[in-house]
Design an enzyme around this catalytic site. Structure first.
Site, PDB file in Angstrom:
ATOM      1  N   SER A 135      -6.001  -4.428 -17.806  1.00  9.16           N
ATOM      2  CA  SER A 135      -7.213  -4.065 -17.639  1.00  9.16           C
ATOM      3  C   SER A 135      -7.527  -2.554 -17.995  1.00  9.16           C
ATOM      4  O   SER A 135      -8.318  -1.893 -18.415  1.00  9.16           O
ATOM      5  CB  SER A 135      -7.960  -4.365 -16.518  1.00  9.16           C
ATOM      6  OG  SER A 135      -7.438  -3.783 -15.297  1.00  9.16           O
ATOM      7  N   ASN A 136      -6.568  -1.600 -17.468  1.00 10.48           N
ATOM      8  CA  ASN A 136      -6.548  -0.221 -17.588  1.00 10.48           C
ATOM      9  C   ASN A 136      -6.319   0.166 -18.896  1.00 10.48           C
ATOM     10  O   ASN A 136      -6.761   1.141 -19.556  1.00 10.48           O
ATOM     11  CB  ASN A 136      -5.398   0.443 -16.493  1.00 10.48           C
ATOM     12  CG  ASN A 136      -6.140   0.521 -15.153  1.00 10.48           C
ATOM     13  OD1 ASN A 136      -7.206   1.603 -15.060  1.00 10.48           O
ATOM     14  ND2 ASN A 136      -5.762  -0.188 -14.319  1.00 10.48           N
TER      15      ASN A 136
ATOM     16  N   ARG B  43      19.187  -0.601 -16.619  1.00  8.85           N
ATOM     17  CA  ARG B  43      17.920  -0.144 -16.661  1.00  8.85           C
ATOM     18  C   ARG B  43      18.032   1.130 -17.892  1.00  8.85           C
ATOM     19  O   ARG B  43      17.254   1.255 -18.640  1.00  8.85           O
ATOM     20  CB  ARG B  43      17.636   0.831 -15.544  1.00  8.85           C
ATOM     21  CG  ARG B  43      17.181   0.016 -14.024  1.00  8.85           C
ATOM     22  CD  ARG B  43      16.431   1.082 -13.172  1.00  8.85           C
ATOM     23  NE  ARG B  43      16.408   0.090 -11.952  1.00  8.85           N
ATOM     24  CZ  ARG B  43      15.465  -0.479 -11.712  1.00  8.85           C
ATOM     25  NH1 ARG B  43      14.308  -0.555 -12.757  1.00  8.85           N
ATOM     26  NH2 ARG B  43      15.136  -1.318 -10.751  1.00  8.85           N
TER      27      ARG B  43
ATOM     28  N   ARG C  16       7.983  -1.264 -13.176  1.00 10.38           N
ATOM     29  CA  ARG C  16       9.378  -1.003 -13.488  1.00 10.38           C
ATOM     30  C   ARG C  16       9.657   0.576 -13.023  1.00 10.38           C
ATOM     31  O   ARG C  16       8.907   1.361 -13.533  1.00 10.38           O
ATOM     32  CB  ARG C  16       9.580  -1.267 -14.880  1.00 10.38           C
ATOM     33  CG  ARG C  16      11.101  -1.372 -15.501  1.00 10.38           C
ATOM     34  CD  ARG C  16      11.449  -2.716 -15.345  1.00 10.38           C
ATOM     35  NE  ARG C  16      12.987  -2.688 -15.369  1.00 10.38           N
ATOM     36  CZ  ARG C  16      13.787  -3.380 -14.665  1.00 10.38           C
ATOM     37  NH1 ARG C  16      13.194  -4.093 -13.760  1.00 10.38           N
ATOM     38  NH2 ARG C  16      15.126  -3.124 -14.577  1.00 10.38           N
TER      39      ARG C  16
ATOM     40  N   ASN D  85       0.808   8.189 -14.977  1.00 15.05           N
ATOM     41  CA  ASN D  85       0.405   6.985 -14.162  1.00 15.05           C
ATOM     42  C   ASN D  85      -0.701   6.680 -13.598  1.00 15.05           C
ATOM     43  O   ASN D  85      -1.473   7.816 -12.940  1.00 15.05           O
ATOM     44  CB  ASN D  85       1.743   6.737 -13.305  1.00 15.05           C
ATOM     45  CG  ASN D  85       1.538   5.551 -12.525  1.00 15.05           C
ATOM     46  OD1 ASN D  85       1.299   4.183 -13.228  1.00 15.05           O
ATOM     47  ND2 ASN D  85       1.822   5.228 -11.186  1.00 15.05           N
TER      48      ASN D  85
ATOM     49  N   HIS E 197      -2.301   4.819 -10.005  1.00 15.12           N
ATOM     50  CA  HIS E 197      -2.011   4.248  -8.763  1.00 15.12           C
ATOM     51  C   HIS E 197      -3.335   3.948  -8.024  1.00 15.12           C
ATOM     52  O   HIS E 197      -4.029   4.903  -7.753  1.00 15.12           O
ATOM     53  CB  HIS E 197      -1.007   5.053  -7.885  1.00 15.12           C
ATOM     54  CG  HIS E 197      -0.670   4.458  -6.645  1.00 15.12           C
ATOM     55  ND1 HIS E 197       0.269   3.347  -6.478  1.00 15.12           N
ATOM     56  CD2 HIS E 197      -1.076   4.738  -5.456  1.00 15.12           C
ATOM     57  CE1 HIS E 197       0.264   2.937  -5.412  1.00 15.12           C
ATOM     58  NE2 HIS E 197      -0.189   3.639  -4.729  1.00 15.12           N
TER      59      HIS E 197
ATOM     60  N   ASP F 168       5.009   7.513  -7.444  1.00 10.76           N
ATOM     61  CA  ASP F 168       3.911   7.821  -6.982  1.00 10.76           C
ATOM     62  C   ASP F 168       3.734   9.212  -6.408  1.00 10.76           C
ATOM     63  O   ASP F 168       3.007   9.210  -5.446  1.00 10.76           O
ATOM     64  CB  ASP F 168       3.362   6.774  -5.928  1.00 10.76           C
ATOM     65  CG  ASP F 168       3.179   5.553  -6.783  1.00 10.76           C
ATOM     66  OD1 ASP F 168       3.098   5.270  -7.816  1.00 10.76           O
ATOM     67  OD2 ASP F 168       3.297   4.331  -5.924  1.00 10.76           O
TER      68      ASP F 168
ATOM     69  N   GLU G 166     -10.858   2.749 -11.348  1.00  7.93           N
ATOM     70  CA  GLU G 166      -9.806   3.152 -12.142  1.00  7.93           C
ATOM     71  C   GLU G 166     -10.164   3.060 -13.599  1.00  7.93           C
ATOM     72  O   GLU G 166      -9.572   3.963 -14.487  1.00  7.93           O
ATOM     73  CB  GLU G 166      -8.524   2.168 -12.051  1.00  7.93           C
ATOM     74  CG  GLU G 166      -8.016   1.764 -10.485  1.00  7.93           C
ATOM     75  CD  GLU G 166      -6.931   1.010 -10.671  1.00  7.93           C
ATOM     76  OE1 GLU G 166      -5.778   0.802 -11.420  1.00  7.93           O
ATOM     77  OE2 GLU G 166      -6.885   0.350  -9.757  1.00  7.93           O
TER      78      GLU G 166
HETATM   79  C1  GRF Z   1      -3.850  -1.299 -11.245  1.00  8.65           C
HETATM   80  O1  GRF Z   1      -4.528  -1.524  -9.892  1.00  8.65           O
HETATM   81  C2  GRF Z   1      -2.962  -0.109 -11.356  1.00  8.65           C
HETATM   82  O2  GRF Z   1      -3.562   0.842 -10.694  1.00  8.65           O
HETATM   83  C3  GRF Z   1      -1.852  -0.477 -10.691  1.00  8.65           C
HETATM   84  O3  GRF Z   1      -1.474  -1.847 -11.256  1.00  8.65           O
HETATM   85  C4  GRF Z   1      -2.792  -2.317 -11.591  1.00  8.65           C
HETATM   86  C5  GRF Z   1      -2.582  -2.676 -12.948  1.00  8.65           C
HETATM   87  O4  GRF Z   1      -3.762  -3.423 -13.451  1.00  8.65           O
HETATM   88  N1  GRF Z   1      -0.627   0.266 -11.074  1.00  8.65           N
HETATM   89  P1  GRF Z   1      -4.060  -3.842 -15.010  1.00  8.65           P
HETATM   90  O5  GRF Z   1      -2.930  -4.404 -15.608  1.00  8.65           O
HETATM   91  O6  GRF Z   1      -4.465  -2.267 -15.766  1.00  8.65           O
HETATM   92  O7  GRF Z   1      -5.315  -4.564 -14.986  1.00  8.65           O
END
Ligand code: GRF
Length: 208
Positions: free
Chosen positions: A15-16, A67, A93, A109, A111, A147, A176
């Site tokens: 979704s992000n 990795r 990951r 990133n 968070h 983080d 977000e």
């Molecule tokens: C989000 O809450 C992001 O902050 C975290 O993992 C979640 C991912 O959600 N790192 P999406 O896949 O972007 O919907």
């Protein structure tokens, strides 16, 4: 205007990632999304990216012999796409110094907490258990410690009576989806200070 070629790395629903793709539909947005890579076959976000006409790749981290072998393949794919910036968006990951160093100052990133509070997993439940009155989200540059990298942007949301982890997560997720596109725009257009510019982490608070 030259737009910054940006790749998004996902592991799940994306979704992000979708918020970034939607923002980048505007030709005036300073980043273009050139590639979406998932490390999990069938990650939901891949379908969203394909439907939006974005190039996708799946690089399964399993069975790669470690990795770093996985990361070398990922790195090569990013270079092949001419990637200049990388956005981790629900990419579950841990990354080794090889990859983090290769993209130092060029990898973001998101968070779902107000870092440095509640890094890592299970962040919403830990915020509720601690009794804090605000939750939120943070976009930061990625460094080898999880983080912890320099903060680019944050947004706060209230924690309300009766909240549980899912209701708080849903409220934070709405923030977000506004914050990540604003933060990427700031970095891509050079308006966010680069990591290492000062002794303290830099903060950029975009209007939401
Ligand atoms: C989000 O809450 C992001 O902050 C975290 O993992 C979640 C991912 O959600 N790192 P999406 O896949 O972007 O919907």
């Amino acid at each position: 205007m030259k737009r910054v070629r940006t790749a998004v790395l996902i592991s799940g629903r994306g979704s992000n990632m979708k918020a970034l793709l939607d923002a980048a539909k505007d030709p005036a947005y300073p980043a273009e999304i050139v590639l979406v890579v998932a490390n999990v076959p069938g990650a939901g976000g891949l379908d969203i990216a394909r439907a939006a006409g974005i190039d996708t790749a799946t690089i399964d981290h399993r069975g790669k012999g470690g990795r770093e072998a996985f990361e070398r393949e990922l790195h090569a794919r990013l270079l092949e796409a001419g990637t200049e910036l990388v956005c981790l968006a629900g990419f579950m990951r841990l990354l080794t110094p090889f990859f983090v160093d290769a993209w130092a100052g060029k990898m973001l990133n998101i968070h779902p907490s107000l870092l440095p509070a509640f890094p890592g997993l299970d962040t919403h439940q830990r915020a509720l258990d601690a009794g804090v009155k605000f939750g939120g989200c943070t976009v930061h540059f990625v460094t080898s410690e999880m983080d912890v990298g320099p903060i680019v942007a944050q947004a706060a949301v209230p924690i309300l009576p009766g909240d549980d982890a899912p209701t708080l997560a849903a409220r934070v997720l709405i923030a977000e989806h506004k914050l990540y596109p604003a933060a990427l725009a700031a970095v891509a257009s050079g308006k966010a200070p680069q990591p290492g510019a000062g002794a303290l982490p830099t903060v950029y608070n975009p209007p939401l």
